[in-house]
Design a protein around this motif. Structure first.
Motif, short mmCIF file in Angstrom:
data_model
loop_
_atom_site.label_atom_id
_atom_site.label_comp_id
_atom_site.label_asym_id
_atom_site.label_seq_id
_atom_site.Cartn_x
_atom_site.Cartn_y
_atom_site.Cartn_z
N GLU A 179 0.80 -1.22 0.00
CA GLU A 179 0.00 0.00 0.00
C GLU A 179 0.83 1.28 0.00
OE1 GLU A 179 -2.84 -0.31 3.18
OE2 GLU A 179 -3.64 -2.20 2.40
N SER A 180 2.17 1.17 0.14
CA SER A 180 3.01 2.36 0.12
C SER A 180 4.20 2.16 -0.81
CB SER A 180 3.52 2.69 1.53
OG SER A 180 4.52 1.77 1.93
N LEU A 181 4.70 3.26 -1.34
CA LEU A 181 5.88 3.20 -2.20
C LEU A 181 7.07 2.62 -1.44
CD1 LEU A 181 5.50 6.64 -4.00
CD2 LEU A 181 5.32 4.38 -5.07
N ASP A 182 7.30 3.10 -0.22
CA ASP A 182 8.41 2.59 0.58
C ASP A 182 8.26 1.10 0.86
OD1 ASP A 182 9.58 5.10 0.67
OD2 ASP A 182 8.83 5.58 2.67
N GLY A 183 7.03 0.67 1.13
CA GLY A 183 6.79 -0.74 1.40
C GLY A 183 7.08 -1.62 0.20
N LEU A 184 6.68 -1.16 -0.99
CA LEU A 184 6.95 -1.94 -2.21
C LEU A 184 8.44 -2.04 -2.48
CD1 LEU A 184 4.24 -0.95 -4.85
CD2 LEU A 184 4.85 -3.25 -4.09
N LEU A 185 9.15 -0.93 -2.37
CA LEU A 185 10.59 -0.95 -2.62
C LEU A 185 11.31 -1.83 -1.61
CD1 LEU A 185 13.00 0.07 -4.27
CD2 LEU A 185 13.12 2.03 -2.71
N GLU A 186 10.94 -1.70 -0.35
CA GLU A 186 11.54 -2.52 0.71
C GLU A 186 11.30 -4.00 0.44
OE1 GLU A 186 13.59 -3.62 4.02
OE2 GLU A 186 13.39 -1.55 3.32
N GLN A 187 10.09 -4.34 0.07
CA GLN A 187 9.74 -5.74 -0.18
C GLN A 187 10.48 -6.30 -1.39
OE1 GLN A 187 8.15 -9.08 1.21
NE2 GLN A 187 7.92 -7.11 2.21
N ALA A 188 10.63 -5.48 -2.44
CA ALA A 188 11.36 -5.94 -3.63
C ALA A 188 12.80 -6.29 -3.27
CB ALA A 188 11.32 -4.87 -4.72
N ARG B 70 1.30 -0.71 -8.90
CA ARG B 70 2.57 -0.76 -9.64
C ARG B 70 3.33 0.54 -9.38
NH1 ARG B 70 2.74 -0.94 -16.22
NH2 ARG B 70 5.00 -0.91 -16.49
N ALA B 71 4.64 0.40 -9.17
CA ALA B 71 5.47 1.58 -8.91
C ALA B 71 6.84 1.39 -9.53
CB ALA B 71 5.60 1.82 -7.40
N GLY B 72 7.44 2.51 -9.93
CA GLY B 72 8.80 2.51 -10.46
C GLY B 72 9.69 3.31 -9.54
N PHE B 73 10.94 2.87 -9.42
CA PHE B 73 11.92 3.50 -8.54
C PHE B 73 13.21 3.73 -9.33
CE2 PHE B 73 9.05 0.82 -6.17
CZ PHE B 73 8.62 1.65 -5.15
N ASP B 74 13.67 4.97 -9.35
CA ASP B 74 14.81 5.36 -10.18
C ASP B 74 15.99 5.74 -9.29
OD1 ASP B 74 16.59 6.69 -11.95
OD2 ASP B 74 14.90 7.30 -13.21
N ARG B 75 17.11 5.06 -9.49
CA ARG B 75 18.31 5.35 -8.69
C ARG B 75 18.78 6.79 -8.90
NH1 ARG B 75 23.32 2.34 -10.48
NH2 ARG B 75 23.82 4.28 -11.47
N HIS C 15 2.59 -12.40 -4.64
CA HIS C 15 1.85 -11.79 -5.76
C HIS C 15 2.61 -10.57 -6.27
CE1 HIS C 15 -1.69 -14.31 -4.92
NE2 HIS C 15 -1.31 -14.13 -3.65
N LEU C 16 3.92 -10.73 -6.39
CA LEU C 16 4.80 -9.60 -6.70
C LEU C 16 5.69 -9.90 -7.89
CD1 LEU C 16 5.87 -6.80 -5.74
CD2 LEU C 16 7.56 -8.06 -4.37
N GLN C 17 5.64 -9.00 -8.87
CA GLN C 17 6.56 -9.04 -10.00
C GLN C 17 7.60 -7.95 -9.78
OE1 GLN C 17 5.73 -9.26 -14.53
NE2 GLN C 17 5.72 -7.09 -14.02
N ILE C 18 8.87 -8.32 -9.95
CA ILE C 18 9.97 -7.36 -9.82
C ILE C 18 10.68 -7.31 -11.17
CG2 ILE C 18 12.11 -6.77 -8.64
CD1 ILE C 18 11.10 -8.65 -6.34
N ARG C 19 10.81 -6.12 -11.72
CA ARG C 19 11.57 -5.92 -12.96
C ARG C 19 12.69 -4.95 -12.67
NH1 ARG C 19 8.66 -4.59 -18.16
NH2 ARG C 19 8.30 -2.62 -17.10
N VAL C 20 13.88 -5.30 -13.13
CA VAL C 20 15.07 -4.50 -12.87
C VAL C 20 15.73 -4.16 -14.20
CG1 VAL C 20 17.40 -4.60 -11.90
CG2 VAL C 20 15.48 -5.57 -10.62
N HIS D 96 2.38 -5.34 -7.68
CA HIS D 96 1.71 -6.22 -6.74
C HIS D 96 0.30 -6.50 -7.25
CE1 HIS D 96 -0.65 -7.21 -3.06
NE2 HIS D 96 0.38 -8.03 -2.93
N LEU D 97 -0.02 -7.77 -7.42
CA LEU D 97 -1.33 -8.16 -7.91
C LEU D 97 -2.21 -8.58 -6.74
CD1 LEU D 97 -0.26 -10.18 -11.07
CD2 LEU D 97 -0.93 -7.77 -10.89
#
Length: 189
Positions: free
Chosen positions: A10-19, A173-178, A95-100, A166-167
């Motif tokens: 439910e949060s951007l930080d949570g998704l990034l942490e989980q990935a 869906r969120a994107g994170f840019d270094r 239920h998580l897809q990670i693309r790098v 996350h499905l």
């Protein structure tokens, strides 16, 4: 409204942490979904190439992932010609897809001697096929395995962009840019 099964989605930080947590687990746990991600490159004719690899390192602080390979494998030449790659993980449990998307550097020789010497004899047998990996042979078993340290390579992937999908009850869906200090951006699933 139904509560999400995974609150972290439910949060951007949570998704990034989980990935990153899932990627790290892929290194440590043979049964983890992230243990065997799909690595994509582009061959010298411009065709996409994908293959399953074993994730050997995940360092969030350095934004790096690591994969081992045979120095003569096609992916090494592909990455030497075009040093960019994508990595894909599907984690059914989360239920998580990670693309790098990553920049790739190939390390060989003295730079990887300590890693090579730390591998078991069984693991070393994955590096040093004769003839080289991917070449045509007459019979299915018409090859030999001669593990040689000079045939061992480490692909270091510096993550530039990470996307998490996350499905859940409602897809997120969120994107994170270094380049933006990992600031997240929600995306339409």
């Amino acid at each position: 409204m139904t509560q999400e099964r995974h609150d972290w989605a439910e949060s951007l930080d949570g998704l990034l942490e989980q990935a990153w947590k899932r990627l790290g687990r892929g290194v440590a746990d043979r049964r983890s979904a992230a243990r065997h991600p799909t690595l994509a490159t582009v061959d010298t004719n411009g065709w996409p190439q994908v293959r399953t690899v074993v994730l050997r390192g995940a360092d969030r602080a350095a934004s790096q992932l690591r994969v081992y390979t045979d120095r003569k494998a096609g992916k090494v030449a592909e990455l030497a010609a075009a040093p960019r790659a994508s990595l894909h993980v599907w984690d059914q449990t989360a239920h998580l897809q990670i693309r790098v998307m990553a920049e790739a550097v190939i390390h060989t020789g003295t730079a990887v001697e300590s890693i090579w010497s730390g591998l078991s004899a069984h693991a070393q047998r994955c590096y040093g096929f004769q003839p080289a990996s991917g070449l045509a042979i007459t019979d299915a078993l018409d090859y030999a395995v001669w593990p040689q340290p000079e045939d061992f390579a480490v692909i270091e992937l510096t993550v530039v962009y990470l996307e998490a999908l996350h499905l859940g009850h409602r897809h997120r869906r969120a994107g994170f840019d270094r380049r933006r200090n990992w600031a997240g951006q929600w995306l339409v699933p």
